[in-house]
Enzyme design. Structure first.
Site, PDB file in Angstrom:
ATOM      1  N   ARG A  98       0.492  -2.037  -0.519  1.00 31.61           N
ATOM      2  CA  ARG A  98      -0.245  -0.313  -0.342  1.00 31.61           C
ATOM      3  C   ARG A  98       1.114   1.303  -0.096  1.00 31.61           C
ATOM      4  O   ARG A  98       1.720   1.137   0.552  1.00 31.61           O
ATOM      5  CB  ARG A  98      -1.166  -0.029   1.041  1.00 31.61           C
ATOM      6  CG  ARG A  98      -2.236  -1.289   1.042  1.00 31.61           C
ATOM      7  CD  ARG A  98      -3.355  -0.621   0.001  1.00 31.61           C
ATOM      8  NE  ARG A  98      -4.066  -1.538   0.326  1.00 31.61           N
ATOM      9  CZ  ARG A  98      -4.397  -2.441  -0.107  1.00 31.61           C
ATOM     10  NH1 ARG A  98      -3.485  -3.145  -1.367  1.00 31.61           N
ATOM     11  NH2 ARG A  98      -5.303  -3.723  -0.732  1.00 31.61           N
TER      12      ARG A  98
ATOM     13  N   GLU B 216      -3.276   7.728  -6.380  1.00 33.37           N
ATOM     14  CA  GLU B 216      -3.310   6.194  -7.248  1.00 33.37           C
ATOM     15  C   GLU B 216      -4.395   7.006  -8.045  1.00 33.37           C
ATOM     16  O   GLU B 216      -5.340   6.655  -8.051  1.00 33.37           O
ATOM     17  CB  GLU B 216      -3.059   5.264  -7.315  1.00 33.37           C
ATOM     18  CG  GLU B 216      -2.213   4.496  -6.120  1.00 33.37           C
ATOM     19  CD  GLU B 216      -2.212   3.300  -6.402  1.00 33.37           C
ATOM     20  OE1 GLU B 216      -3.034   2.529  -6.510  1.00 33.37           O
ATOM     21  OE2 GLU B 216      -1.169   3.104  -5.467  1.00 33.37           O
TER      22      GLU B 216
ATOM     23  N   HIS C  32       0.740  -0.019 -10.452  1.00 34.44           N
ATOM     24  CA  HIS C  32      -0.114  -0.708  -9.634  1.00 34.44           C
ATOM     25  C   HIS C  32      -0.323  -2.248 -10.290  1.00 34.44           C
ATOM     26  O   HIS C  32      -1.460  -2.728 -10.221  1.00 34.44           O
ATOM     27  CB  HIS C  32      -1.609  -0.319  -9.184  1.00 34.44           C
ATOM     28  CG  HIS C  32      -1.922  -0.580  -7.861  1.00 34.44           C
ATOM     29  ND1 HIS C  32      -2.477  -0.036  -6.855  1.00 34.44           N
ATOM     30  CD2 HIS C  32      -2.269  -1.836  -7.354  1.00 34.44           C
ATOM     31  CE1 HIS C  32      -2.689  -0.681  -5.786  1.00 34.44           C
ATOM     32  NE2 HIS C  32      -2.638  -1.772  -6.175  1.00 34.44           N
TER      33      HIS C  32
END
Length: 620
Positions: A305, A334, A353
């Site tokens: 994370r 993000e 990601h």
């Protein structure tokens, strides 16, 4: 303050805990589909709510059209709001009417939601309170295709009687492989060298890398992904250590990994790979203070994370050479800003990601979430449930303060464990009650103890549905014991004790004569209170934050500590002292509204008469 003496010894009669009746165990209780009901004849309730024992517990949706559809035997309707693998969609279509409605605006989602029984999302769709209210009671299951559930309002889901399930296992291998890919690419400057060559340059000397063999990798978080990373890193010749307060020593030893306290792990590592959840405890855990402890030139990988790293502190550490390189798949925001100094840094390798982005993982997640949603709609128990089913209001009303007490005792107990030692033995919960064992179902209390122990350092949400599953996955062994106390059965419980065995204590006074961490609590006038720490009786409200100090009992101590806190603008809600005898050892408890700065706590610890102290957070 008034001390609580133990009950007279002649009034105690030990009882062997009656195991949960197989017909009423957690594994056999279903989270009911929208129109199902279940009777619980095998749970004998107390006289306060005996009239419920033969009633069915129902989830009754408010949408009359849904009731009519169910009565007609129509298939349930599932909205898939973000792209899902074909295998998962095929499973769903065998059972339900599937509406693939991608890229819905919040308004469009609210407009459609009252027409469906289940909703499946990934991370991009926000399932807010407005969504649950717009469903008008029809929405019964929300499936999160992935692990994190930050985008789902769990409180609103529970209030609406809606089960939330996720898919926590299918991404494990993909995330571990991506961590290793980033680790090796970073060490050998693959991304930068690739970009340089494509720009027409030939810079072999500039991109000399470092070897992995014989170096130390610290895996921070030894859960599913962390342990798989460790296995693969061992195969590359790395020496692997790990930090995780919940990881069983035998499981780590089986992989050939040494568990270390946090500071020891980060200070000895050449490479650090992060695999911890984002919780209030881990938020910006890798900050300026942590980077000051690392080996100069360390290299960091993060596929967990983004929020666990203070990104500004990381940029500074990269600039001054404290951190040689970083490889990041996740970010606090993000997508990150275009002008992000971290993303643009020449010593940082980044990916958008991609931890779970393999074809196999995507199909696995699709199948896992489809099976969980279908099972929930059928009324089957979902092991990956992350919120609680409905509880009869009469039962919850009576147990409510004890539910709070159980969670806060668990939360307090785990904070008393020294960092790095973890919980390796049996967690024992002792209930003192005047009721017959069959007149009080302790499953909810047991679940709340587990919740209090697990949630402070985990992203897992614990409730009566998944408590035993969570404890088993994390290697916790919880036993329950009842002590019968002569008295009025009108009160469900006299006290709850939690014992943590085979652990190191941050606060030595929390150890009982038997050597385990022991805390006890009672409910007084409806308010949960801490009544024992170790072998010392106290009387402390379990609210806010508490500083516990072991001190030499002498005049002026309350004034000195109060002056320090007041001088630092820390508001004190209460102060109390428990002692065994005048001028001997005493325990001082100070309730504070906010967390004092480390400097403030250090000043308290420097008072000569204070032998040890600990700061504890008691709020969720």
């Amino acid at each position: 303050m008034a001390l609580l003496p133990p009950p007279p010894s002649h009034s105690l009669r030990p009882l062997t805990l009656t195991s949960l009746n197989p017909t009423t165990s957690l594994s056999s209780l279903s989270f009911l589909p929208p129109f199902a009901s279940i009777s619980l004849p095998s749970i004998r309730l107390s006289s306060h709510y005996h009239h419920l024992s033969n009633r069915s517990l129902r989830f009754i949706p408010s949408a009359s059209s849904a009731i009519a559809a169910a009565a007609a035997g129509a298939k349930p309707t599932v909205i898939v709001a973000e792209k899902l693998g074909d295998a998962g969609l095929a499973l769903l279509r065998e059972f339900a009417n599937v509406d693939c409605a991608y890229n819905l605006s919040p308004e469009e989602l609210c407009a459609k939601i009252s027409l469906c029984d289940a909703l499946i999302v990934r991370s991009g769709t926000k399932v807010t309170r407005d969504v649950f209210e717009a469903s008008k009671g029809r929405l019964k299951v929300v499936g999160r295709a992935g692990v994190g559930i930050d985008n789902v309002d769990l409180q609103a889901a529970t209030e609406s009687g809606c089960l939330v399930v996720n898919a926590p296992t299918a991404n494990t291998i993909a995330a571990a492989e991506h961590a290793i890919a980033l680790l090796t690419a970073m060490a050998r400057n693959v991304a930068a060298a690739d970009a340089s060559l494509k720009a027409g340059k030939w810079q072999r000397n500039k991109y000399v890398g470092v070897s992995l063999v014989g170096k130390t990798l610290a895996v921070m978080g030894f859960g599913k992904v962390g342990s798989e990373v460790a296995r693969r890193a061992k195969g590359l010749g790395l020496h692997v250590v790990a930090h995780d307060p919940y990881a069983p020593v035998d499981r780590a030893r089986a992989v050939g990994v040494e568990l270390l306290p946090f500071d020891d792990a980060v200070s000895t590592a050449d490479f650090i790979s992060l695999h911890m959840p984002l919780t209030p405890t881990t938020n910006k855990l890798f900050n300026e203070e942590t980077f000051a402890k690392v080996k100069k030139g360390v290299r960091i990988v993060n596929v967990a994370r983004g929020g666990v790293i203070d990104e500004e502190a990381l940029v500074q550490a990269l600039d001054d050479g404290t951190v040689a390189q970083a490889a990041l798949d996740v970010f606090t925001e993000e997508p990150p800003p275009r002008d992000s100094r971290l993303v643009q840094h020449e010593n940082v390798t980044v990916t958008p990601h991609l931890g779970a982005s393999t074809m196999e993982a995507q199909e696995g997640v699709a199948i896992e979430i489809a099976q969980a949603v279908i099972g929930a709609l059928k009324g089957e128990l979902a092991a990956t449930a992350v919120n609680a089913p409905m509880v009869p209001p009469e039962v919850l009303s009576e147990l409510s303060p004890y539910v709070t007490l159980a969670e806060k005792l668990g939360r307090l107990a785990v904070q008393l464990v020294s960092g790095g030692s973890g919980i390796k033995g049996v967690v024992k919960v002792v209930y003192t009650s005047s009721r017959d064992p069959d007149d009080l179902d302790t499953r909810l209390l047991r679940a709340m103890v587990i919740k209090g122990i697990v949630e402070p350092i985990s992203s897992v949400f614990v409730n009566i549905v998944n408590a035993d599953y969570v404890s088993k996955q994390r290697g916790l062994r919880l036993s329950e014991e009842r002590i019968f106390l002569d008295g009025s059965p009108e009160i469900p419980l006299q006290s709850i004790q939690i014992h943590l065995g085979n652990v190191e204590a941050r606060f030595a006074s929390a150890l009982s004569d038997a050597g385990d961490i022991r805390v006890e609590g009672r409910v007084k006038d409806g308010i949960p209170r801490l009544t024992m720490v170790g072998s010392l009786s106290v009387d402390v409200s379990l609210e806010g934050n508490v500083i516990l100090c072991r001190q030499v009992d002498q005049p002026g101590m309350i004034g000195r500590v109060g002056s320090i806190l007041g001088g630092k603008n820390v508001n004190v809600s209460f102060m109390s002292v428990a002692r065994n005898a005048p001028r001997k050892q005493a325990i001082m408890a100070i309730g504070v509204d906010e967390e004092p700065e480390k400097e403030t706590l250090q000043m308290i610890g420097e008072i000569p008469a204070i032998e040890e102290f600990v700061f504890l957070k008691l709020y969720s």
